[in-house]
Design a protein around this motif. Sequence first.
Motif, short mmCIF file in Angstrom:
data_model
loop_
_atom_site.label_atom_id
_atom_site.label_comp_id
_atom_site.label_asym_id
_atom_site.label_seq_id
_atom_site.Cartn_x
_atom_site.Cartn_y
_atom_site.Cartn_z
N ALA A 1 0.82 -1.22 0.00
CA ALA A 1 0.00 0.00 0.00
C ALA A 1 0.85 1.26 0.00
CB ALA A 1 -0.92 0.00 1.22
N ASN A 2 2.18 1.09 0.10
CA ASN A 2 3.10 2.23 0.18
C ASN A 2 2.73 3.14 1.36
OD1 ASN A 2 5.36 3.70 -0.62
ND2 ASN A 2 4.16 5.06 -1.94
N HIS A 3 2.42 2.49 2.49
CA HIS A 3 2.01 3.24 3.69
C HIS A 3 2.41 2.45 4.92
CE1 HIS A 3 -0.40 6.13 6.00
NE2 HIS A 3 -0.79 5.09 6.72
N ARG A 4 3.04 3.09 5.87
CA ARG A 4 3.43 2.41 7.10
C ARG A 4 2.19 2.18 7.97
NH1 ARG A 4 8.43 2.25 9.92
NH2 ARG A 4 8.16 1.76 12.14
N LEU A 5 1.93 0.91 8.34
CA LEU A 5 0.75 0.59 9.13
C LEU A 5 0.89 1.11 10.56
CD1 LEU A 5 -0.17 -3.05 8.04
CD2 LEU A 5 -0.80 -0.89 6.99
N ASN A 6 -0.24 1.51 11.13
CA ASN A 6 -0.28 1.98 12.51
C ASN A 6 -0.54 0.79 13.42
OD1 ASN A 6 -0.53 3.47 14.85
ND2 ASN A 6 -2.64 4.08 14.45
#
Length: 296
Positions: A209-214
């Motif tokens: 997703a090209n996003h760091r998961l929280n």
Amino acid sequence: MDERQLRVLREVGELGSVTAAAEALLVTPSAVSQQLRLLQRSMPVPLTERSGRRVVLTPAGQALASAAVDVESALARARHAVEEFVSLPDGSVSLAAFHSAAAAFFPLLLQAGPELHLHDEDVPQDEFPPLTREYDIVLAHRLDHAEAWPRTVTVTPLLREPLDVAVPIDHPLAAKRVLTPRDVAHEPWITVHDGFPLMATIEAIGAAANHRLNLVHRVNEFTVVTELVAAGAGLALIPRWTARPHPAISLHPLRGVHTLRHIDALHRPEHTARTAVRTTLTQLTKAARTIRTAGA
């Protein structure tokens, strides 16, 4: 001294020659002589002597040969005891498993078969193989694309289980049959501690997703995880077949990320010499089919 040397001494004393002893033992005369020499090195007094053309035992040799009878009898009893232990169909088997596998497999195994001693062991992937020193069988898991188990252990494959995204039933994502990394990337996540197999899949979701998961909560026990998901604390990856269903959450396949894990029975090769261990491995395979069928 060892058992072979004592047996040679006994045969030489009874038969009166190295050649006759060799024929009785189905070895060469030189092999008999070598065993006698090795035995003599460990003794402070002579064990044999010549009497004409015959080889006879000295008094010390006769005493040792008499003791050899007791040694051979004791060793025979010991071998017989081991053979009986190995062949016992209902002998005890120690079995360890990580939590979700324990919950799914243990009740099915208790219905019949060998006496089981059950243990829970929730450890990182590389710590499962060493557990085979402590237990006859270890149920372990690894991701589909992870490094294979080392050759020091024997592997009996049980399940190749999908991992689904767990979502509260009243969450907007619950309306989708299949989810993608972009669907879930901006949600809070409940996941395992670092070093445990599922972390690699969590990282893969973020990369796709090209996003760091929280990552808001770190919990290894899936029964606790499902309760947290149901309470709205975040999303989580849940095994499709071995985790207990929860009425307030729904499971959704994740497209675009490899989400499969292997559940395998690990054991040391020598453990399968025991009938009880082989029987338990067969029952584990049957239990895996039951779990997969029930989940499907």
